[in-house]
Design an enzyme around this catalytic site. Structure first.
Site, short mmCIF file in Angstrom:
data_model
loop_
_atom_site.label_atom_id
_atom_site.label_comp_id
_atom_site.label_asym_id
_atom_site.label_seq_id
_atom_site.Cartn_x
_atom_site.Cartn_y
_atom_site.Cartn_z
N PRO A 88 0.82 -1.22 0.00
CA PRO A 88 0.00 0.00 0.00
C PRO A 88 0.85 1.26 0.00
O PRO A 88 0.35 2.35 -0.29
CB PRO A 88 -0.84 -0.12 1.28
CG PRO A 88 -0.23 -1.18 2.10
CD PRO A 88 0.61 -2.03 1.21
N GLU A 115 2.68 -7.27 8.94
CA GLU A 115 2.89 -5.81 8.84
C GLU A 115 3.70 -5.44 7.61
O GLU A 115 4.05 -4.28 7.41
CB GLU A 115 3.62 -5.30 10.10
CG GLU A 115 2.80 -5.36 11.37
CD GLU A 115 1.49 -4.60 11.26
OE1 GLU A 115 1.49 -3.47 10.75
OE2 GLU A 115 0.46 -5.15 11.69
N ARG A 153 -3.81 -8.82 -20.27
CA ARG A 153 -4.65 -8.21 -21.31
C ARG A 153 -3.83 -7.42 -22.32
O ARG A 153 -4.30 -7.14 -23.42
CB ARG A 153 -5.71 -7.30 -20.67
CG ARG A 153 -6.70 -8.04 -19.80
CD ARG A 153 -7.68 -7.06 -19.16
NE ARG A 153 -8.44 -6.31 -20.14
CZ ARG A 153 -9.50 -6.78 -20.79
NH1 ARG A 153 -9.93 -7.99 -20.55
NH2 ARG A 153 -10.13 -6.01 -21.68
N ASP A 168 -11.22 0.05 -24.34
CA ASP A 168 -11.45 -0.04 -22.89
C ASP A 168 -11.09 1.28 -22.21
O ASP A 168 -10.24 2.04 -22.70
CB ASP A 168 -10.52 -1.12 -22.28
CG ASP A 168 -11.13 -2.51 -22.37
OD1 ASP A 168 -12.35 -2.62 -22.53
OD2 ASP A 168 -10.35 -3.48 -22.27
N1 SAM Z 1 1.66 -2.26 7.61
C1 SAM Z 1 1.49 -2.08 6.20
C2 SAM Z 1 1.28 -0.61 5.88
O1 SAM Z 1 0.84 0.13 6.75
O2 SAM Z 1 1.57 -0.19 4.75
C3 SAM Z 1 0.31 -2.88 5.69
C4 SAM Z 1 0.57 -4.34 5.66
S1 SAM Z 1 -0.74 -5.25 4.91
C5 SAM Z 1 -1.67 -5.74 6.28
C6 SAM Z 1 0.07 -6.74 4.40
C7 SAM Z 1 0.51 -6.78 2.99
O3 SAM Z 1 -0.62 -6.82 2.11
C8 SAM Z 1 1.31 -5.64 2.46
O4 SAM Z 1 2.64 -5.64 2.91
C9 SAM Z 1 1.19 -5.81 0.97
O5 SAM Z 1 2.03 -6.84 0.46
C10 SAM Z 1 -0.26 -6.25 0.85
N2 SAM Z 1 -1.16 -5.13 0.57
C11 SAM Z 1 -2.12 -4.65 1.37
N3 SAM Z 1 -2.78 -3.63 0.81
C12 SAM Z 1 -2.25 -3.45 -0.41
C13 SAM Z 1 -2.50 -2.54 -1.46
N4 SAM Z 1 -3.41 -1.59 -1.37
N5 SAM Z 1 -1.76 -2.66 -2.59
C14 SAM Z 1 -0.81 -3.60 -2.70
N6 SAM Z 1 -0.50 -4.49 -1.73
C15 SAM Z 1 -1.21 -4.41 -0.59
#
Ligand code: SAM
Length: 248
Positions: A88, A115, A153, A168
């Protein structure tokens, strides 16, 4: 193109990868997707892939050793030139980024859990971090599937009719046009006449105009670099429904 996906839950990915166009793309040899379980590279007797965070606090963090070992094990099949961490905190995914990634010969996708991963993995192994949106999921598996499907795609032959890709949303920087199918009238709701009259030039113009109308209403931020035809169509749209009137 070859994509390696590394995860501690590869079983989450197997079903969707075998289904529909993704399965067909692999069966036809247009795309190769390989799954690696990071846990297979844990070296301690408990096969641990995570540990508590330095400094304390909630949750667990994915450890360096198994992730490095898993990525390095791919060296004979993958150039490792593009190692993407789904996160994220990464750059938000766009169609433009999808096209750029689809042009690479191979790709590694790293899915974190807990995390996230130890920052030293991002600092050294990872070449870029990609987010699928401003919200948090429990793991990178679903984001990796989103990325693989979007990339697939863009691979020639995966979508039978390339024209459908070109029209698209986002491909040419605008939203796509509205679509209709039979019946011609459903509960007093009629399909626009132009789509049933067989005049292909008129249909193409109608679609272009309605795609612009949708973009103007829903995503006006996309209306940049307009060509002269688009300017003309937008002027017509503005006369039909001035923005000020629509907002009343
Ligand atoms: N502690 C992290 C933070 O605050 O950014 C979030 C960890 S999340 C619970 C666990 C994992 O899910 C991330 O490290 C990532 O690999 C994936 N993930 C969660 N949300 C995501 C998103 N919006 N885009 C891409 N990967 C995501």
């Amino acid at each position: 193109m070859r994509i390696d996906i590394l995860s501690i839950f590869p079983e989450m990915l197997a079903g969707p990868l075998e289904t529909s166009l993704l399965g067909k793309a692999q069966a036809e040899g247009r795309l190769e997707v390989a799954l690696t379980n990071i846990r297979d590279f844990a070296s301690d007797k408990h096969c641990s892939v995570d540990d508590s965070p330095y400094g304390g606090g909630a949750g667990m963090v994915m450890k360096c050793e198994p992730v490095f070992a898993a990525v390095e094990s791919l060296r004979s099949q993958n150039s490792l030139e593009r190692v993407v961490l789904l996160s994220p905190r990464g750059q938000r995914l766009t169609q433009q980024k999808v096209r750029e990634l689809a042009a690479a010969p191979d790709l590694v996708l790293l899915c974190a859990r807990y995390e996230g991963m130890d920052e030293r993995i991002s600092d050294t192994l990872v070449t870029e971090e990609i987010s699928i949106g401003d919200y948090v999921l429990s793991g990178g598996e679903l984001p990796a599937l989103v990325l693989v499907e979007a990339i697939s795609r863009m691979i020639p032959g995966v979508i039978g009719d390339w024209e459908s890709v070109e029209t698209d949303s986002f491909f040419a920087g605008r939203l796509g046009p509205p679509q209709y199918t039979r019946p011609p009238v459903f509960r007093d709701l009629a399909v626009p006449d132009v789509l049933r009259e067989g005049n292909h030039a008129a249909i193409a113009r109608w679609r272009r105009k309605e795609a612009l109308r949708a973009t103007r209403i829903r995503r006006p931020d996309l209306l940049v670099d307009l060509d002269s035809e688009e300017k003309k169509l937008l002027a017509e749209i503005e006369q039909e429904t001035p923005i000020s009137e629509r907002e009343k």
